[in-house]
Design a protein around this motif. Structure first.
Motif, PDB file in Angstrom:
ATOM      1  N   GLU B 281       0.857  -1.173   0.000  1.00 11.19           N
ATOM      2  CA  GLU B 281       0.000   0.000   0.000  1.00 11.19           C
ATOM      3  C   GLU B 281       0.906   1.239   0.000  1.00 11.19           C
ATOM      4  OE1 GLU B 281      -3.405   1.967   2.758  1.00 11.19           O
ATOM      5  OE2 GLU B 281      -3.076  -0.202   2.990  1.00 11.19           O
ATOM      6  N   GLY B 282       0.549   2.244  -0.820  1.00  4.76           N
ATOM      7  CA  GLY B 282       1.426   3.413  -0.932  1.00  4.76           C
ATOM      8  C   GLY B 282       2.229   3.379  -2.212  1.00  4.76           C
ATOM      9  N   VAL B 283       2.131   2.294  -2.970  1.00  4.35           N
ATOM     10  CA  VAL B 283       2.730   2.287  -4.312  1.00  4.35           C
ATOM     11  C   VAL B 283       1.582   2.600  -5.285  1.00  4.35           C
ATOM     12  CG1 VAL B 283       3.948   0.980  -6.090  1.00  4.35           C
ATOM     13  CG2 VAL B 283       4.479   0.606  -3.661  1.00  4.35           C
ATOM     14  N   TYR B 284       1.729   3.707  -6.000  1.00  6.38           N
ATOM     15  CA  TYR B 284       0.617   4.249  -6.762  1.00  6.38           C
ATOM     16  C   TYR B 284       1.080   4.453  -8.215  1.00  6.38           C
ATOM     17  CZ  TYR B 284      -3.895   6.788  -6.411  1.00  6.38           C
ATOM     18  OH  TYR B 284      -5.201   7.183  -6.468  1.00  6.38           O
ATOM     19  N   PRO B 285       0.735   3.532  -9.131  1.00 14.13           N
ATOM     20  CA  PRO B 285       1.239   3.678 -10.498  1.00 14.13           C
ATOM     21  C   PRO B 285       0.908   5.069 -11.057  1.00 14.13           C
ATOM     22  CG  PRO B 285       0.122   1.594 -10.237  1.00 14.13           C
ATOM     23  CD  PRO B 285      -0.112   2.344  -8.976  1.00 14.13           C
ATOM     24  N   GLY B 286       1.850   5.675 -11.768  1.00 12.10           N
ATOM     25  CA  GLY B 286       1.772   7.080 -12.199  1.00 12.10           C
ATOM     26  C   GLY B 286       0.503   7.421 -12.948  1.00 12.10           C
ATOM     27  N   VAL B 287       0.169   6.631 -13.960  1.00  9.70           N
ATOM     28  CA  VAL B 287      -0.992   6.954 -14.792  1.00  9.70           C
ATOM     29  C   VAL B 287      -2.276   6.830 -13.983  1.00  9.70           C
ATOM     30  CG1 VAL B 287      -2.270   6.299 -16.845  1.00  9.70           C
ATOM     31  CG2 VAL B 287       0.220   6.251 -16.871  1.00  9.70           C
ATOM     32  N   ASP B 288      -2.322   5.791 -13.099  1.00 11.73           N
ATOM     33  CA  ASP B 288      -3.498   5.626 -12.246  1.00 11.73           C
ATOM     34  C   ASP B 288      -3.639   6.825 -11.321  1.00 11.73           C
ATOM     35  OD1 ASP B 288      -3.541   3.249 -13.499  1.00 11.73           O
ATOM     36  OD2 ASP B 288      -3.045   2.001 -11.737  1.00 11.73           O
ATOM     37  N   ARG B 304       6.136  12.382   2.209  1.00 10.58           N
ATOM     38  CA  ARG B 304       7.320  12.201   1.342  1.00 10.58           C
ATOM     39  C   ARG B 304       6.941  11.294   0.171  1.00 10.58           C
ATOM     40  NH1 ARG B 304      12.332  13.390   2.929  1.00 10.58           N
ATOM     41  NH2 ARG B 304      13.233  11.540   1.962  1.00 10.58           N
ATOM     42  N   VAL B 305       7.065  11.849  -1.028  1.00 15.29           N
ATOM     43  CA  VAL B 305       6.654  11.108  -2.214  1.00 15.29           C
ATOM     44  C   VAL B 305       7.812  11.054  -3.217  1.00 15.29           C
ATOM     45  CG1 VAL B 305       5.031  11.013  -4.161  1.00 15.29           C
ATOM     46  CG2 VAL B 305       4.271  11.872  -1.934  1.00 15.29           C
ATOM     47  N   ALA B 306       8.110   9.843  -3.679  1.00 12.37           N
ATOM     48  CA  ALA B 306       9.129   9.693  -4.723  1.00 12.37           C
ATOM     49  C   ALA B 306       8.450   9.270  -6.021  1.00 12.37           C
ATOM     50  CB  ALA B 306      10.164   8.652  -4.320  1.00 12.37           C
ATOM     51  N   VAL B 307       8.780   9.954  -7.099  1.00 13.45           N
ATOM     52  CA  VAL B 307       8.274   9.547  -8.410  1.00 13.45           C
ATOM     53  C   VAL B 307       9.443   8.935  -9.165  1.00 13.45           C
ATOM     54  CG1 VAL B 307       7.269  10.306 -10.571  1.00 13.45           C
ATOM     55  CG2 VAL B 307       6.511  11.322  -8.412  1.00 13.45           C
ATOM     56  N   VAL B 308       9.249   7.732  -9.669  1.00 16.57           N
ATOM     57  CA  VAL B 308      10.340   7.057 -10.380  1.00 16.57           C
ATOM     58  C   VAL B 308      10.111   7.191 -11.879  1.00 16.57           C
ATOM     59  CG1 VAL B 308      11.560   4.880 -10.708  1.00 16.57           C
ATOM     60  CG2 VAL B 308      10.530   5.418  -8.476  1.00 16.57           C
ATOM     61  N   GLY B 309      11.068   7.793 -12.562  1.00 26.16           N
ATOM     62  CA  GLY B 309      10.954   7.948 -14.016  1.00 26.16           C
ATOM     63  C   GLY B 309      11.382   9.337 -14.442  1.00 26.16           C
ATOM     64  N   GLY B 310      11.599   9.507 -15.741  1.00 23.51           N
ATOM     65  CA  GLY B 310      12.113  10.802 -16.232  1.00 23.51           C
ATOM     66  C   GLY B 310      11.310  11.377 -17.372  1.00 23.51           C
ATOM     67  N   GLY B 311      10.133  10.821 -17.592  1.00 24.93           N
ATOM     68  CA  GLY B 311       9.327  11.341 -18.703  1.00 24.93           C
ATOM     69  C   GLY B 311       8.336  12.374 -18.230  1.00 24.93           C
ATOM     70  N   ASN B 312       7.490  12.829 -19.171  1.00 28.24           N
ATOM     71  CA  ASN B 312       6.522  13.861 -18.814  1.00 28.24           C
ATOM     72  C   ASN B 312       5.483  13.358 -17.818  1.00 28.24           C
ATOM     73  OD1 ASN B 312       7.669  15.965 -20.228  1.00 28.24           O
ATOM     74  ND2 ASN B 312       6.579  15.470 -22.124  1.00 28.24           N
ATOM     75  N   VAL B 313       5.182  12.033 -17.873  1.00 28.58           N
ATOM     76  CA  VAL B 313       4.235  11.491 -16.893  1.00 28.58           C
ATOM     77  C   VAL B 313       4.821  11.620 -15.487  1.00 28.58           C
ATOM     78  CG1 VAL B 313       3.048   9.411 -16.091  1.00 28.58           C
ATOM     79  CG2 VAL B 313       3.140   9.949 -18.546  1.00 28.58           C
ATOM     80  N   ALA B 314       6.118  11.358 -15.369  1.00 29.42           N
ATOM     81  CA  ALA B 314       6.790  11.498 -14.071  1.00 29.42           C
ATOM     82  C   ALA B 314       6.716  12.944 -13.595  1.00 29.42           C
ATOM     83  CB  ALA B 314       8.241  11.032 -14.195  1.00 29.42           C
ATOM     84  N   PRO B 411       5.538   4.909  -9.427  1.00 33.75           N
ATOM     85  CA  PRO B 411       6.325   4.495 -10.603  1.00 33.75           C
ATOM     86  C   PRO B 411       5.704   5.121 -11.856  1.00 33.75           C
ATOM     87  CG  PRO B 411       5.406   2.609  -9.411  1.00 33.75           C
ATOM     88  CD  PRO B 411       4.690   3.825  -8.944  1.00 33.75           C
ATOM     89  N   ALA B 412       6.548   5.751 -12.677  1.00 29.87           N
ATOM     90  CA  ALA B 412       6.064   6.351 -13.931  1.00 29.87           C
ATOM     91  C   ALA B 412       7.090   6.026 -15.001  1.00 29.87           C
ATOM     92  CB  ALA B 412       5.889   7.854 -13.764  1.00 29.87           C
ATOM     93  N   ILE B 413       7.184   4.734 -15.329  1.00 25.79           N
ATOM     94  CA  ILE B 413       8.249   4.317 -16.245  1.00 25.79           C
ATOM     95  C   ILE B 413       7.697   3.782 -17.564  1.00 25.79           C
ATOM     96  CG2 ILE B 413       9.937   3.868 -14.431  1.00 25.79           C
ATOM     97  CD1 ILE B 413       9.193   0.824 -14.949  1.00 25.79           C
ATOM     98  N   GLY B 414       6.441   4.021 -17.818  1.00 20.57           N
ATOM     99  CA  GLY B 414       5.905   3.600 -19.112  1.00 20.57           C
ATOM    100  C   GLY B 414       4.520   3.028 -18.979  1.00 20.57           C
ATOM    101  N   GLN B 415       3.814   2.925 -20.158  1.00 26.36           N
ATOM    102  CA  GLN B 415       2.443   2.454 -20.154  1.00 26.36           C
ATOM    103  C   GLN B 415       2.207   1.414 -21.245  1.00 26.36           C
ATOM    104  OE1 GLN B 415       3.441   6.086 -19.531  1.00 26.36           O
ATOM    105  NE2 GLN B 415       1.637   6.704 -20.696  1.00 26.36           N
TER     106      GLN B 415
END
Lengths: 66, 1402
Positions: B281-288, B304-314, B411-415
């Motif tokens: 719980e607390g892992v929230y996929p980026g697009v969702d 404290r929130v970490a977003v993983v990824g380097g694209g525009n979704v991140a 996580p925002a590493i792709g869809q």
């Protein structure tokens, strides 16, 4: 005051002055709209009779271009 | 064939194969009427080359008003890189250009041809256009996306939004799955085609990722809604909350009659990190996360929130998290910042908002506590070798693991896509990456009625790519439903502009996007980027370099009523078989740019002579008002500097003389003074004045004596600007060696002529030999033959030349070609005479039809054409009137012919453009309709009405009515006229057996016509017999011998020696001449011939000055030639020789320049030096006139020590016999300013060339002579071998003194003109010609006197005058002169003119 709109007749030689009047058009050179053109094949064909007749009929000005 | 270039020539004389590349004009020559509406709307401004860059034109243009062809052309350098880079290929340069002019509505329409969502794109597009923008090479790319946003927002906020027109309603139904950018676009373009489109959306809201992926601070919801509103208003149905595959299947839809499907379902499923703890719980996929946040669901992420990824979704996720209240939010990205796929702007905005971006770090494990995220273990990374994407592959650094405390991981590493919609009936297939397999061009899947595009096909990509796919799918679906080929013509090949010259542009800063302050924006979802102001848009749009030139905005297409514009025109490669080739590529002006050339380009008031020509021209940039460039004031002092780029090996490398500059500078000075009404000091700085052409010397003298032009013999030291004034100070050295200074308002550089680089390259491809300067090599004896057999050269490509020599060369080349091609290859024009039959009586009561042309909008926009038509119907004798859109179009002409029949018209009046250009066309039309073509009257309501009274529509309409009334009045009096055909005798008479006469005879005979060559002496060759070499050093004798042999041996040439014509009469095609042969018999022969060539030559002046005839060692030029040829001891043993120039020339008895004497003296001096290098040679001259390439021998003579001393007519050399019978010459040296004494062994007098006694010929052939006694041609420049009377031609010295090369060329030119008459077979007279009523004629001969063509003769026995129709040119001078009114010009009779006049004044 009433604006004077002269009646002007122009005899223009087909090969030069008439071509010049065309050229003025192509170049969009604006000029007053009073002149009426009679195309001739040469300004030498404009007789004195033509000119006198035009004045007799009331033209205010006359241009022979050639 | 215009815009064409010869790429390759193979084969040989008689059988060449030529490959030609024709560049596109982008305008159909046949359709363009030259009206110029396109140029009015074109937003791209270019410098007008025709005005030497002194005025502007548009990207669609006509070079100049009288250009032939008169059609416009579009200049393109290729498609602009922005357009090519855009996945949807929007005409970016086009809408930017329109925006620069404030034409925002037009710009929006243009954008929407490719992109229905510009307000959205204007906010979120990754704008590859900007990355490709050429402005980036100068400073920064144009802010294209922001301009687009402004244009779209303006429409969005306007009261009436732009909604495209639906072409035609159609019954076919199309279903679209997904309402993201791909689906919306597909729906939009299908709706335009008229399809019934339904969009099914799984989510409760429309817009797909636009709505649920992109946060509203970047893309406000109302923007998306507004763009969808337009699509809805076009009739597209939207169904939300329906999941295809669950709620309804494709099979169901097929049953409901849907004929095609577009799957634009996007990629809404998040890719998993694939590490331990991902299900905590607390892992929230980026697009969702973004979807829930955008749909307004309550979300608690923690501090404290970490977003993983380097694209525009991140980026979107991290910024949204911040706005939802999390205190510490940051990005973890495994590569470096350079590799981040997010846009630079987003990264920048993140930083502004205080968001930390940690790079080179990657999660390895998520650590939980009680099933909730507590921390994440990460590892530091470094960059290794590049991977398949070209980016460096990140590698974990062993032992660098660390643990970060967290409340939430996004996580925002792709869809990926969710393919629920593909139920079993669908035969489409997916790729291993879970994307739909489709044809890359048509987007058709393996199931023929299913198409797909956007993220569903490509994986997560960009909005604009989805839009591009949506449009392509719409095209495919339309074709699929219509049953057309899906692929045909769809593969677009782009020719992008690849280079610009960055240095040519000044840097202009890019406009900055105003943004909401960071402290305001992090608290809410207000839009961050606020959009450009209109001022910013205008400024930014003007930064566009227009690198493609044409911006492809298609405004021209909209206004062109003739439908002549074809932007998809492509280059064509053509091949031709030809027997011979003529190269006349002309010249270009020397460009005096560079550090040491009189400040040109640095000082605004230093202009070239070419620029000055335009400043003088009535059609030029200042409409003929002479002003100087710096301040547009009228100059009071102008200097011309001669020999700029000529006779100057130091600055230009041009050793030659350009031959035309002296004359044009004098002309410019005179015209400038006329423009300034005499209040102008015109000064010409020169070395030698070279007015060597026919009548040129007279012109020069008039410039000095009548016009007060100053001529300063000098060398220029420098031209400098007077500080603060832009005036110019010329420092120069006088002939006496003194330094002087003068101040001028303007300086004109008399630039020389040179061969262009393109011409040199062409010569290379043609394998033609060029001289060191790039002029075509040719022999003096074959003056127009290039070095490769079958290729002929003429004009300035051969060397510097004036107009008449160029025209002569062109005719000569034609003669040369005619000689080698079979005479049968001449096309004989088909005779067009005789009256066709028609049931209309032309002499019956007039039935006039009036046609009034709109000329597209040219006339109709100003003149009320409908009113003129209605008015026409009220005029007497008018039985029919109508208006035409374009009278010259094929259908309008067919209708005209039809109306002649239907309405029984026997007179046609057309009110349209100029009869000068279009009368022949319409005459032909009514001729074909069966009416005599002279029963046609045309009046000009365009060039002389609508175009010149644009602001006065009422007055212009009145004028048009008057003109129509005048034309109708004349038309009722028109009579059918006949054209006569006269047979041409296929025989030529050539008078004179010198070089010119022989060459003319031979050229005519080689074209297949019989020639009588008449020579008064007993031998052929004329003066050439006394000439040994040409100035180039070619031996004359062998050539002359072979020419004589050819003439004597030619079966078609009859030479009449010792003969003269005593009389000639007749007219073109039918002359009769009488020859008298010397001798006891005094026999006379009569010859009937069709043409006559006058090559009667000239004579040598024998002076009575300088001891000629009194001292044996004072020689004339041909006597010297003899002695040189025989190596006479006077030559071989001489120590010293003097040449005196201008003996008899350029003075009272012969006021003209004899043209060849300078050349001959210099040539002889060199010859003497060659034989006897010790000889001291002095040439005493006035102006040294080795014009053109002959300058070379002048240079050589000076290099070899020949001394040139100038004298003036008031200080002529004194020649006297000295002691011991020797010769003494005394002359004032202008440099030393003192007399010097020379004691030569002999003196050569360069004497004048005198005209032959031409008076008799002139009288009976009725051809004029100049006041100097040479024959006077019809036009000094344009008709140099013709006379005003047809069928008579002139060449050689009878025309004017000239060197061998020019004589031969002129002879060939005269032959070409003569053959042109002979080859026609018949001569057709004009219907417009004079006639004299013998009943009224009193024989006063007033008409005979005024007729310029000698067409009227007095018939002695009947005491009346008579017109020869073959000679009459239809000027009507006789009609005006005739006191009894018996002379009439048909088509312009007294009655007709009076009718016009009365109609005008009534």
């Amino acid at each position: 005051m009433q604006i004077f709109h002269p009646r002007v007749l122009a005899f223009l030689c087909n090969w030069c002055a008439y071509a010049g009047a065309d050229m003025a058009g192509v170049s969009r050179i604006q000029y007053p709209p009073e002149a009426r053109v009679i195309r001739t094949m040469c300004s030498s064909s404009v007789s004195a009779e033509n000119i006198l007749k035009a004045f007799q009929m009331g033209t205010d000005g006359l241009l022979v271009g050639g | 064939m215009t815009r064409a270039e010869v790429r390759e020539v193979n084969g040989e004389l008689g059988a060449f194969r030529v490959k030609v590349l024709q560049k596109p004009r982008y305008i159909d020559l046949k359709k363009c009427t030259g009206c110029g509406e396109c140029a009015k709307v074109c937003p791209v401004v270019r410098k007008n080359e025709y005005d030497m860059g002194l005025s502007e034109r548009r990207a669609v243009y006509r070079r100049y008003a009288q250009a032939v062809p008169g059609a416009f052309a579009i200049e393109k350098r290729g498609s602009s890189p922005c357009k090519v880079a855009c996945p949807a290929h929007i005409s970016v340069q086009g809408y930017v250009a329109l925006a620069a002019q404030g034409k925002y509505a037009e710009a929006l329409k243009l954008i929407k041809e490719q992109n229905p969502l510009p307000a959205i794109c204007g906010r979120v597009c990754h704008h590859p256009c900007e990355s490709a923008c050429m402005r980036g090479e100068v400073d920064e790319p144009v802010a294209i996306d922001s301009i687009k946003r402004f244009i779209a927002d303006l429409d969005l906020h306007s009261e009436t939004r732009y909604v495209p027109e639906i072409k035609a309603e159609r019954d076919a139904k199309v279903a679209i799955m997904g309402s993201g950018p791909a689906g919306l676009t597909c729906a939009y373009y299908l709706a335009i085609e008229g399809y019934r489109v339904t969009v099914f959306e799984k989510l409760p809201v429309l817009g797909g990722m636009l709505t649920v992926g992109i946060p509203s601070y970047r893309l406000p919801r109302q923007i998306i809604e507004a763009e969808i509103d337009v699509i809805q208003s076009m009739g597209v149905q939207f169904k939300t909350g329906i999941e295809v595959g669950k709620d309804i299947t494709i099979a169901d839809l097929r049953e409901q009659g849907y004929q095609a499907f577009f799957l634009g379902i996007g990629a809404h499923e998040c890719k998993r990190l694939g590490i331990e703890g991902e299900d905590l719980e607390g892992v929230y996929p980026g697009v969702d996360f973004l979807r829930d946040a955008n749909l307004g669901k309550p979300i608690a992420l923690g501090a404290r929130v970490a977003v993983v990824g380097g694209g525009n979704v991140a980026m979107d996720a991290v910024r949204t998290a911040l706005r939802l209240g999390s205190r510490t939010v940051f990005i973890l990205y495994r590569r470096s910042i350079e590799e981040m796929p997010a846009s630079r702007e987003e990264i920048e905005e993140c930083r502004e908002e205080g968001i930390e971006i940690q790079t080179l770090i990657n999660p390895v494990r998520i650590i939980g506590n009680n099933g909730r995220v507590e921390a994440m273990e990460c590892v530091r990374m470094r960059l290794g070798e590049p991977d398949s994407s070209g980016r460096r592959r990140p590698e974990a650094i062993p032992g660098s693991n660390l643990v970060i405390k967290l409340d939430c991981v996004i996580p925002a590493i792709g869809q990926e896509s969710d393919w629920t919609c593909l139920t079993t009936e669908c035969t489409c297939t997916l790729s291993p990456w879970g994307t739909m397999r489709v044809d890359p061009v048509t987007l058709q899947s393996d199931a023929p009625d299913i198409f797909a595009g956007g993220d569903a096909v490509t994986g997560p990509r960009t909005v604009i790519e989805a839009i591009a796919a949506g449009k392509q799918a719409a095209i495919s679906i339309d074709r699929y439903i219509r049953g057309e080929d899906l692929k045909e013509g769809r593969k677009e090949e782009w020719l992008a502009v690849e280079t610009i010259q960055p240095a040519a542009y000044d840097p202009v800063a890019r406009e900055r996007m105003p943004r909401l302050a960071p402290e305001l924006r992090i608290k809410a979802f207000d839009e961050v980027q606020r959009g450009f102001s209109e001022e910013q848009v205008r400024r930014e749009a003007r930064r566009c370099l227009s690198c493609g030139v044409c911006s492809e905005c298609y405004q021209c297409v909209e206004v062109c009523l003739a439908k002549a514009i074809q932007h998809d025109d492509r280059p064509r490669e053509l091949e031709f078989d030809v027997g011979a080739i003529i190269v006349s590529t002309g010249f270009e002006a020397f460009s005096p740019e560079g550090p040491d050339t009189y400040g040109y380009k640095n000082f605004p008031n230093v202009v070239t002579s070419m620029e000055f020509e335009r400043l003088l021209s009535a059609s030029g940039p200042t409409m003929g008002r002479l002003v100087r460039p710096s301040d547009h004031t009228e100059p009071k002092r102008i200097a011309w500097l001669q020999c700029v780029g000529s006779r100057d090996i130091h600055h230009s490398g041009h050793g030659y003389c350009s031959a035309v500059c002296c004359m044009y500078a004098i002309k410019e000075a005179i015209i400038a003074r006329e423009h300034a009404r005499g209040e102008l000091d015109a000064a010409i700085f020169f070395m030698d004045i070279r007015t060597h052409g026919k009548e040129f010397e007279k012109y020069y003298n008039r410039a000095k004596e009548v016009h007060g032009v100053r001529f300063l013999r000098s060398r220029i030291h420098s031209v400098e600007e007077v500080h603060g004034t832009h005036d110019l100070l010329i420092a120069y050295v006088t002939e006496a060696g003194k330094l002087a200074r003068e101040r001028f308002d303007m300086v004109v550089l008399s630039v020389g002529i040179q061969v262009s680089q393109q011409a040199k390259e062409l010569a290379g491809r043609l394998n033609l030999a060029l001289d060191g300067y790039g002029f075509a090599e040719h022999s003096s004896f074959a003056p127009v033959s290039g070095s490769r057999p079958g290729i002929y050269v003429s004009g300035a490509f051969q060397g510097p030349k004036d107009i008449p020599e160029s025209v002569v060369g062109a005719s000569a080349a034609a003669a040369a070609v005619a000689g080698i091609l079979k005479p049968a290859s001449f096309e004989r024009p088909s005779p067009k005479t005789g009256l066709p039959s028609l049931d209309i009586d032309p002499l019956g009561p007039p039935r006039v039809g009036v046609f009034v042309c709109n000329c597209g909008r040219n006339i109709g926009d100003v003149v009320n054409v409908a009113e003129v038509v209605a008015y026409s119907r009220s005029l007497p004798h008018v039985v029919y009137a109508q208006e035409n859109l374009f009278s010259c179009s094929q259908d309008a002409q067919e209708r005209l012919a039809k109306m002649v029949h239907e309405q029984g018209l026997n007179r046609v009046v057309l009110a349209a453009c100029s009869p000068r250009t279009h009368e022949p066309l319409f005459r032909e039309t009514i001729h074909k309709a069966g009416l005599n073509k002279y029963l046609f009257e045309m009046t000009n309501i365009r060039d002389q009405d609508s175009w010149v009274h644009q602001g006065e529509p009422l007055a212009a309409t009145e004028k048009a009515k008057d003109l129509v009334r005048m034309a109708v009045a004349k038309a009722t009096l028109l009579e059918p006229l006949l054209e006569e055909e006269l047979a041409v005798q296929p025989v030529a008479l050539v008078l004179g057996g010198g070089l010119a006469g022989m060459q003319a005879a031979l050229s005519i005979a080689e074209s297949g016509y019989r020639v009588h060559l008449v020579e008064k002496t007993d031998g052929l060759g004329g003066h050439a017999r006394h000439i040994h070499t040409t100035w180039k050093g070619e031996e004359v004798k062998p050539f002359l011998g072979s020419l004589i042999d050819k003439v004597l041996g030619h079966p078609l040439i009859t030479v009449h020696f010792e003969s003269e014509t005593i009389y000639s009469s007749g007219f073109v095609g039918n002359f009769r001449s009488t020859l008298r042969k010397k001798g006891i018999a005094r026999q006379a022969i009569t010859i009937d011939h069709g043409v006559i060539v006058l090559a009667t030559g000239a004579g040598v002046y024998h002076p009575d000055e300088y001891l000629y005839g009194a001292h044996p060692h004072v020689l004339l030029w041909y006597e010297l030639d003899q002695r040189i040829a025989h190596r006479d001891s006077l030559i071989t043993g001489s120590r010293c020789a003097v040449f005196i120039q201008c003996v008899g020339s350029r003075q009272t008895e012969h006021p003209y320049c004899s043209r060849i004497c300078c050349m001959h003296s210099v040539q002889s001096a060199l010859k003497i030096k060659e034989i006897n290098s010790d000889a001291q040679i002095y040439i005493l001259y006035r102006d040294l006139r080795t014009f053109g390439l002959m300058e070379r021998i002048y240079q050589e003579a000076r290099a070899k020590g020949v001394i040139f001393i100038r004298y003036t007519p008031d200080n002529k050399p004194l020649v006297r016999a000295g002691e011991n019978g020797g010769l003494e010459v005394e002359i004032l040296d202008p440099i030393l300013q003192r007399p010097i004494l020379i004691r030569p062994d002999f003196i050569n007098l360069a004497t004048a060339i005198e005209p032959s006694a031409n008076e008799n010929l002139s009288r009976y052939l009725k051809v004029p002579l100049t006041e100097n006694g040479f024959f006077m041609e019809a036009h000094a420049k344009l008709r140099p071998v013709d006379f005003a009377s047809d069928g008579i031609f002139v060449c050689g010295l009878a025309h004017y003194p000239k060197p061998i090369e020019e004589s031969l060329a002129q002879a060939m030119g005269a032959a070409a003109r003569a053959v042109r008459v002979l080859a026609q077979g018949v001569w057709v007279t004009s219907g417009i010609s004079a006639s004299i009523d013998p009943g009224g004629c009193v024989g006063c001969m007033g008409c005979v006197e005024v007729c310029p063509y000698g067409a009227i003769s007095f018939i002695e026995d009947r005491r009346v005058c008579e017109v020869n129709r073959a000679l009459c040119k239809g000027c009507g001078a006789c009609a005006a002169a005739c006191p009894s009114g018996s002379a009439t010009l048909s088509g312009f009779t007294r009655k007709q003119i009076h009718a016009q006049l009365s109609a005008a004044l009534n």
